[in-house]
Design a protein around this motif. Structure first.
Motif, mmCIF file in Angstrom:
data_model
loop_
_atom_site.group_PDB
_atom_site.id
_atom_site.type_symbol
_atom_site.label_atom_id
_atom_site.label_comp_id
_atom_site.label_asym_id
_atom_site.label_seq_id
_atom_site.Cartn_x
_atom_site.Cartn_y
_atom_site.Cartn_z
ATOM 1 N N GLU A 52 0.833 -1.206 0.000
ATOM 2 C CA GLU A 52 0.000 0.000 0.000
ATOM 3 C C GLU A 52 0.869 1.259 0.000
ATOM 4 O OE1 GLU A 52 -2.662 -0.367 3.332
ATOM 5 O OE2 GLU A 52 -3.640 -2.141 2.483
ATOM 6 N N ARG A 53 1.974 1.226 0.768
ATOM 7 C CA ARG A 53 2.878 2.379 0.779
ATOM 8 C C ARG A 53 3.570 2.543 -0.570
ATOM 9 N NH1 ARG A 53 3.602 0.429 5.713
ATOM 10 N NH2 ARG A 53 5.670 -0.468 5.358
ATOM 11 N N ALA A 54 3.837 1.442 -1.239
ATOM 12 C CA ALA A 54 4.429 1.518 -2.579
ATOM 13 C C ALA A 54 3.447 2.183 -3.539
ATOM 14 C CB ALA A 54 4.797 0.122 -3.077
ATOM 15 N N GLU A 55 2.174 1.878 -3.375
ATOM 16 C CA GLU A 55 1.156 2.510 -4.214
ATOM 17 C C GLU A 55 1.095 4.014 -3.934
ATOM 18 O OE1 GLU A 55 -3.651 2.243 -4.876
ATOM 19 O OE2 GLU A 55 -2.577 0.411 -4.333
ATOM 20 N N GLN A 56 1.204 4.394 -2.671
ATOM 21 C CA GLN A 56 1.217 5.821 -2.319
ATOM 22 C C GLN A 56 2.451 6.507 -2.887
ATOM 23 O OE1 GLN A 56 0.998 5.659 1.937
ATOM 24 N NE2 GLN A 56 -1.201 5.261 1.979
ATOM 25 N N ALA A 57 3.594 5.824 -2.838
ATOM 26 C CA ALA A 57 4.822 6.396 -3.395
ATOM 27 C C ALA A 57 4.680 6.580 -4.906
ATOM 28 C CB ALA A 57 6.019 5.509 -3.080
ATOM 29 N N THR A 58 4.030 5.639 -5.563
ATOM 30 C CA THR A 58 3.795 5.755 -7.006
ATOM 31 C C THR A 58 2.911 6.967 -7.295
ATOM 32 O OG1 THR A 58 4.033 3.368 -7.298
ATOM 33 C CG2 THR A 58 2.879 4.566 -9.031
ATOM 34 N N GLN A 59 1.903 7.184 -6.464
ATOM 35 C CA GLN A 59 1.048 8.366 -6.640
ATOM 36 C C GLN A 59 1.838 9.655 -6.403
ATOM 37 O OE1 GLN A 59 -2.194 7.589 -3.957
ATOM 38 N NE2 GLN A 59 -3.210 6.165 -5.359
ATOM 39 N N GLN A 60 2.734 9.643 -5.411
ATOM 40 C CA GLN A 60 3.580 10.814 -5.172
ATOM 41 C C GLN A 60 4.445 11.104 -6.389
ATOM 42 O OE1 GLN A 60 5.537 9.472 -1.488
ATOM 43 N NE2 GLN A 60 4.898 11.423 -0.576
ATOM 44 N N ILE A 61 4.974 10.055 -6.997
ATOM 45 C CA ILE A 61 5.812 10.228 -8.186
ATOM 46 C C ILE A 61 4.982 10.816 -9.316
ATOM 47 C CG2 ILE A 61 7.118 9.006 -9.968
ATOM 48 C CD1 ILE A 61 8.006 7.044 -7.726
#
Length: 194
Positions: A52-61
């Motif tokens: 889930e945090r990886a998904e959030q990081a992808t959204q940040q990118i």
């Protein structure tokens, strides 16, 4: 910087998981049944949270990429690097992390077999390597953007200095002080604001 920190946090999470798997491996080699049901479920839950945090990081990118695309001061190099970071993060999120999650789901509790740990360890190693690479790359992008900002500020200061020197050259030869001409005062104010 936020993206670099998020990727670094993901790396830390997976290094913790790697340590847990090493511990299970040592216990299995000693003939002890491992992991326990609770420990295994905790590892699965941690991995799910990391996904889930990886998904959030992808959204940040994606958001940062949008900002860079519309920022007139960002360079094409930064934009291209952000695109590459986004592609690599998507590969991590859509391929490597689900494979790791699936291998953790396939593990059986209280099994003394070291063989069941091989696949999760290999997939975790691939995830850790990719996160190390992404972390370094994100830090490189952040540093490059900072250097670009400093260079732009330096150029602005140089331009203002040149304008000020030109205005000083245009002062009357008999200027004795007092009120500066408005155009000169405006340039000094602009220089102070930088």
């Amino acid at each position: 910087e936020e993206i670099a920190a998020a990727v670094l946090d993901l790396l830390a999470d997976h290094l913790d998981l790697a340590e847990q798997l090493r511990s299970w491996q040592e216990q299995a080699e000693a003939g002890k049944p491992t992991p326990g049901q609770e420990a295994l479920q905790q590892a699965r839950d941690q991995q799910r949270a990391a996904m889930e945090r990886a998904e959030q990081a992808t959204q940040q990118i994606e958001q940062a990429l949008e900002r860079v695309q519309h920022d007139p001061f960002s360079t094409y190099e930064t934009y291209a690097d952000m695109q590459a970071l986004q592609r690599n993060m998507m590969h991590l999120q859509n391929t490597l992390l689900p494979q790791l999650q699936q291998s953790l789901q396939g593990m059986r509790p209280q099994s003394p077999a070291t063989a069941q740990l091989q696949q999760p360890q290999q997939q975790l190693e691939a995830v850790v390597q990719e996160l190390e690479r992404l972390s370094s790359f994100a830090e490189h992008i952040a540093t490059s953007e900072k250097l670009n900002d400093v260079a732009q500020l330096s150029n602005k200061l140089l331009d203002e200095q040149n304008k000020l020197l030109a205005a000083l050259d245009n002062l009357p030869k008999d200027f004795q002080g007092g009120n500066l001409p408005p155009e000169l005062q405006k340039m000094l104010d602009a220089l102070e604001s930088l």
